[in-house]
Write a protein that holds these residues in place. Structure first.
Motif, PDB file in Angstrom:
ATOM      1  N   ALA A  85       1.273  -1.224   0.103  1.00 21.42           N
ATOM      2  CA  ALA A  85       0.127  -0.447   0.259  1.00 21.42           C
ATOM      3  C   ALA A  85       1.252   1.465   0.406  1.00 21.42           C
ATOM      4  CB  ALA A  85      -1.214  -0.183   1.798  1.00 21.42           C
ATOM      5  N   GLU A  86       1.675   1.023   0.691  1.00 24.49           N
ATOM      6  CA  GLU A  86       3.208   2.665   0.922  1.00 24.49           C
ATOM      7  C   GLU A  86       2.980   3.196  -0.256  1.00 24.49           C
ATOM      8  OE1 GLU A  86       6.060   1.651   3.714  1.00 24.49           O
ATOM      9  OE2 GLU A  86       4.364   1.388   5.597  1.00 24.49           O
ATOM     10  N   LEU A  87       3.865   2.010  -1.212  1.00 22.17           N
ATOM     11  CA  LEU A  87       4.753   1.749  -2.754  1.00 22.17           C
ATOM     12  C   LEU A  87       3.657   1.792  -3.580  1.00 22.17           C
ATOM     13  CD1 LEU A  87       6.771  -0.793  -2.779  1.00 22.17           C
ATOM     14  CD2 LEU A  87       7.174   1.332  -3.126  1.00 22.17           C
ATOM     15  N   GLY A  88       2.085   2.626  -2.958  1.00 28.05           N
ATOM     16  CA  GLY A  88       0.849   2.407  -4.148  1.00 28.05           C
ATOM     17  C   GLY A  88       0.654   0.904  -5.584  1.00 28.05           C
ATOM     18  N   LEU A  89       1.179   0.257  -4.732  1.00 29.75           N
ATOM     19  CA  LEU A  89       0.497  -1.311  -5.619  1.00 29.75           C
ATOM     20  C   LEU A  89      -1.000  -0.885  -5.732  1.00 29.75           C
ATOM     21  CD1 LEU A  89       3.105  -1.660  -5.267  1.00 29.75           C
ATOM     22  CD2 LEU A  89       3.146  -3.642  -5.506  1.00 29.75           C
ATOM     23  N   PRO A  90      -1.515  -1.561  -6.775  1.00 32.58           N
ATOM     24  CA  PRO A  90      -2.841  -2.053  -6.877  1.00 32.58           C
ATOM     25  C   PRO A  90      -3.685  -2.371  -5.916  1.00 32.58           C
ATOM     26  CG  PRO A  90      -2.724  -3.089  -8.832  1.00 32.58           C
ATOM     27  CD  PRO A  90      -1.089  -2.021  -7.963  1.00 32.58           C
ATOM     28  N   ALA A  91      -4.615  -3.188  -5.639  1.00 31.31           N
ATOM     29  CA  ALA A  91      -5.109  -3.592  -4.715  1.00 31.31           C
ATOM     30  C   ALA A  91      -4.639  -5.422  -5.531  1.00 31.31           C
ATOM     31  CB  ALA A  91      -6.407  -3.510  -4.930  1.00 31.31           C
ATOM     32  N   PRO A  92      -4.248  -6.096  -4.200  1.00 29.48           N
ATOM     33  CA  PRO A  92      -4.456  -7.453  -4.632  1.00 29.48           C
ATOM     34  C   PRO A  92      -5.111  -8.130  -3.387  1.00 29.48           C
ATOM     35  CG  PRO A  92      -3.470  -6.385  -2.467  1.00 29.48           C
ATOM     36  CD  PRO A  92      -3.866  -5.701  -2.997  1.00 29.48           C
ATOM     37  N   LEU A  93      -5.002  -9.656  -3.978  1.00 30.41           N
ATOM     38  CA  LEU A  93      -5.803 -10.684  -4.203  1.00 30.41           C
ATOM     39  C   LEU A  93      -4.798 -11.616  -2.344  1.00 30.41           C
ATOM     40  CD1 LEU A  93      -7.716 -11.934  -7.217  1.00 30.41           C
ATOM     41  CD2 LEU A  93      -8.467 -10.898  -5.006  1.00 30.41           C
ATOM     42  N   SER A  94      -5.436 -11.714  -2.355  1.00 32.36           N
ATOM     43  CA  SER A  94      -5.025 -12.060  -0.957  1.00 32.36           C
ATOM     44  C   SER A  94      -5.552 -13.495  -0.002  1.00 32.36           C
ATOM     45  CB  SER A  94      -4.313 -11.580   0.571  1.00 32.36           C
ATOM     46  OG  SER A  94      -3.564 -10.640  -0.209  1.00 32.36           O
ATOM     47  N   GLU A  95      -5.028 -14.414   0.598  1.00 33.77           N
ATOM     48  CA  GLU A  95      -6.270 -15.564   0.992  1.00 33.77           C
ATOM     49  C   GLU A  95      -4.832 -16.692   2.257  1.00 33.77           C
ATOM     50  OE1 GLU A  95      -8.073 -17.330  -2.077  1.00 33.77           O
ATOM     51  OE2 GLU A  95      -6.446 -18.809  -2.432  1.00 33.77           O
ATOM     52  N   PRO A  96      -5.383 -17.200   2.320  1.00 32.28           N
ATOM     53  CA  PRO A  96      -4.913 -18.485   3.350  1.00 32.28           C
ATOM     54  C   PRO A  96      -4.643 -19.606   2.845  1.00 32.28           C
ATOM     55  CG  PRO A  96      -6.602 -17.795   4.599  1.00 32.28           C
ATOM     56  CD  PRO A  96      -6.699 -17.242   3.516  1.00 32.28           C
ATOM     57  N   PHE A  97      -3.657 -20.061   2.487  1.00 36.82           N
ATOM     58  CA  PHE A  97      -3.369 -21.459   2.168  1.00 36.82           C
ATOM     59  C   PHE A  97      -2.804 -22.238   2.674  1.00 36.82           C
ATOM     60  CE2 PHE A  97      -0.459 -23.887  -0.634  1.00 36.82           C
ATOM     61  CZ  PHE A  97      -0.902 -24.458  -1.886  1.00 36.82           C
ATOM     62  N   ASP A  98      -2.493 -23.447   1.953  1.00 36.94           N
ATOM     63  CA  ASP A  98      -3.067 -24.917   2.403  1.00 36.94           C
ATOM     64  C   ASP A  98      -2.531 -25.652   2.034  1.00 36.94           C
ATOM     65  OD1 ASP A  98      -2.141 -26.624   4.824  1.00 36.94           O
ATOM     66  OD2 ASP A  98      -4.077 -27.084   6.122  1.00 36.94           O
ATOM     67  N   SER A  99      -2.525 -27.331   1.856  1.00 41.92           N
ATOM     68  CA  SER A  99      -2.652 -27.993   1.207  1.00 41.92           C
ATOM     69  C   SER A  99      -2.096 -29.204   2.058  1.00 41.92           C
ATOM     70  CB  SER A  99      -0.297 -27.801   0.530  1.00 41.92           C
ATOM     71  OG  SER A  99      -0.756 -29.484  -0.909  1.00 41.92           O
ATOM     72  N   ALA A 100      -2.677 -30.467   1.769  1.00 42.28           N
ATOM     73  CA  ALA A 100      -2.932 -31.744   2.070  1.00 42.28           C
ATOM     74  C   ALA A 100      -1.585 -32.393   2.201  1.00 42.28           C
ATOM     75  CB  ALA A 100      -3.859 -32.956   1.894  1.00 42.28           C
ATOM     76  N   PHE A 101      -0.141 -32.243   1.514  1.00 45.49           N
ATOM     77  CA  PHE A 101       0.680 -33.569   0.354  1.00 45.49           C
ATOM     78  C   PHE A 101       1.923 -32.253   1.557  1.00 45.49           C
ATOM     79  CE2 PHE A 101      -1.091 -32.605  -3.722  1.00 45.49           C
ATOM     80  CZ  PHE A 101      -1.500 -34.422  -3.747  1.00 45.49           C
ATOM     81  N   TYR A 102       1.679 -31.354   2.217  1.00 43.37           N
ATOM     82  CA  TYR A 102       3.140 -30.701   2.931  1.00 43.37           C
ATOM     83  C   TYR A 102       2.190 -29.959   4.391  1.00 43.37           C
ATOM     84  CZ  TYR A 102       8.158 -30.316   3.836  1.00 43.37           C
ATOM     85  OH  TYR A 102       8.989 -30.696   4.840  1.00 43.37           O
ATOM     86  N   GLN A 103       2.813 -29.607   5.103  1.00 42.58           N
ATOM     87  CA  GLN A 103       2.468 -29.435   6.402  1.00 42.58           C
ATOM     88  C   GLN A 103       3.568 -28.335   7.414  1.00 42.58           C
ATOM     89  OE1 GLN A 103      -0.413 -28.983   7.199  1.00 42.58           O
ATOM     90  NE2 GLN A 103      -1.152 -30.466   5.891  1.00 42.58           N
ATOM     91  N   TYR A 104       3.005 -27.178   7.487  1.00 42.76           N
ATOM     92  CA  TYR A 104       4.456 -26.623   8.038  1.00 42.76           C
ATOM     93  C   TYR A 104       4.083 -25.894   9.154  1.00 42.76           C
ATOM     94  CZ  TYR A 104       7.547 -25.715   3.358  1.00 42.76           C
ATOM     95  OH  TYR A 104       7.653 -26.147   2.207  1.00 42.76           O
ATOM     96  N   LYS A 105       4.792 -25.546  10.319  1.00 40.86           N
ATOM     97  CA  LYS A 105       4.548 -24.902  11.308  1.00 40.86           C
ATOM     98  C   LYS A 105       3.458 -23.634  11.382  1.00 40.86           C
ATOM     99  CE  LYS A 105       7.921 -27.954  14.301  1.00 40.86           C
ATOM    100  NZ  LYS A 105       8.495 -27.488  14.787  1.00 40.86           N
ATOM    101  N   VAL A 106       3.885 -22.984  10.787  1.00 41.26           N
ATOM    102  CA  VAL A 106       3.523 -21.215  10.209  1.00 41.26           C
ATOM    103  C   VAL A 106       2.710 -22.189   9.587  1.00 41.26           C
ATOM    104  CG1 VAL A 106       3.890 -19.142  10.175  1.00 41.26           C
ATOM    105  CG2 VAL A 106       5.770 -20.357  11.408  1.00 41.26           C
ATOM    106  N   PRO A 107       1.027 -21.508   9.054  1.00 38.58           N
ATOM    107  CA  PRO A 107       0.693 -21.054   8.318  1.00 38.58           C
ATOM    108  C   PRO A 107       0.822 -20.079   6.805  1.00 38.58           C
ATOM    109  CG  PRO A 107      -0.344 -20.294   9.852  1.00 38.58           C
ATOM    110  CD  PRO A 107       0.976 -20.693  10.762  1.00 38.58           C
TER     111      PRO A 107
END
Length: 281
Positions: free
Chosen positions: A250-272
């Motif tokens: 936002a500080e750099l004036g980039l256009p509105a992004p799309l964001s979402e959580p991501f998960d996959s059954a193939f591998y699990q990380y401690k931090v989402p």
């Protein structure tokens, strides 16, 4: 400035990081390569029954290997690396889908940059995604992978660059750049930053000097390097890091992004994981 034990510790860490990093950059030592006269060899493991404990996942593996031509990767790598590559493939494929929602159309000849690749263990999944996503015939792809600390040694005394070479499997489309990323105006149709150091504490823990921590400048360089219609893909660890990343955008004036959580059954990380994409007009 008030001195405190925490501050002294941070300053000491920065001093050590600067010395160690400077030596790595100058000496570029790879003891294992010097002793063995060869590079890293990946450990091929049998994948039979790897995902049988998770219903439906084996069929998903077969579909991904078919659609993204991953049979060679499945044959030549370890079970853990294969699973992690499938995770990254799904992450990157989801990024392309989000990008399509913003109007991104990958060209038939696609130039990409991947920033902060470490030993690029996921290079094959990145290449497969960009080459085959939405293109049954396969598009022409070139990928530059930038790493600012390529001479850091692994436990086996090979460098990150050595390990990256093994994961690249001599693919002509993949180019490992042992250097910090710098702006290349309009050069790329895709720029990815997978888990960049947004907070200086993380940067420091990975052995990098504090003066190199410039997340705002790096983001600006990545955005400037996109051609019109190009896609910026960022993956972060956890909500706090993504919130800070979005604030920088936002500080750099980039256009509105799309964001979402991501998960996959193939591998699990401690931090989402959190995924963000923005398209340059």
């Amino acid at each position: 400035m008030r001195w405190s034990p925490g501050y002294n510790g941070a300053m000491g860490s920065d001093w050590r990081n600067q010395v160690d990093y400077g030596l790595r950059q100058r000496l570029r030592l790879s003891p294992a390569r010097w002793l063995l006269r060869r590079g890293v060899r990946l450990r091929a493991e049998d994948k039979q029954g790897q995902f049988d404990d998770r219903p439906g996942l084996a069929d998903r593996v077969d579909a991904l290997c078919r659609d993204f031509h991953l049979d060679d990767l499945r044959r030549r790598t370890s079970r853990a690396n294969f699973a992690e590559n499938l995770y990254y493939l799904e992450l990157l494929a989801r990024a392309t889908e989000l990008g399509r929602g913003l109007g991104w159309q990958p060209p038939g000849q696609l130039a990409a940059a991947d920033i902060g690749v470490s030993h690029w263990f996921y290079a094959q999944s990145l290449l497969a995604c960009l080459r085959w996503w939405g293109c049954a015939r396969g598009r022409v792809v070139t990928i530059d992978g930038y790493e600012a600390d390529p001479w850091r040694l692994h436990a086996d005394l090979f460098t990150r660059a050595d390990h990256a070479a093994a994961h690249m499997a001599e693919a002509a489309a993949l180019h490992y750049r042992p250097e910090s990323f710098a702006a290349a105006p309009g050069r790329y149709h895709w720029v990815s930053m997978l888990f960049p150091f947004v907070f200086v504490a993380d940067h420091r823990r990975w052995g990098l000097p504090a003066p190199l921590h410039q997340p705002r400048e790096l983001l600006a360089a990545a955005w400037e390097s996109l051609a019109p219609g190009g896609l910026l893909v960022i993956a972060n660890q956890g909500d706090a890091e993504q919130t800070a990343q979005l604030a920088l955008m936002a500080e750099l004036g980039l256009p509105a992004p799309l964001s979402e959580p991501f998960d996959s059954a193939f591998y699990q990380y401690k931090v989402p994981r959190r995924l963000t994409v923005a398209c340059r007009s």
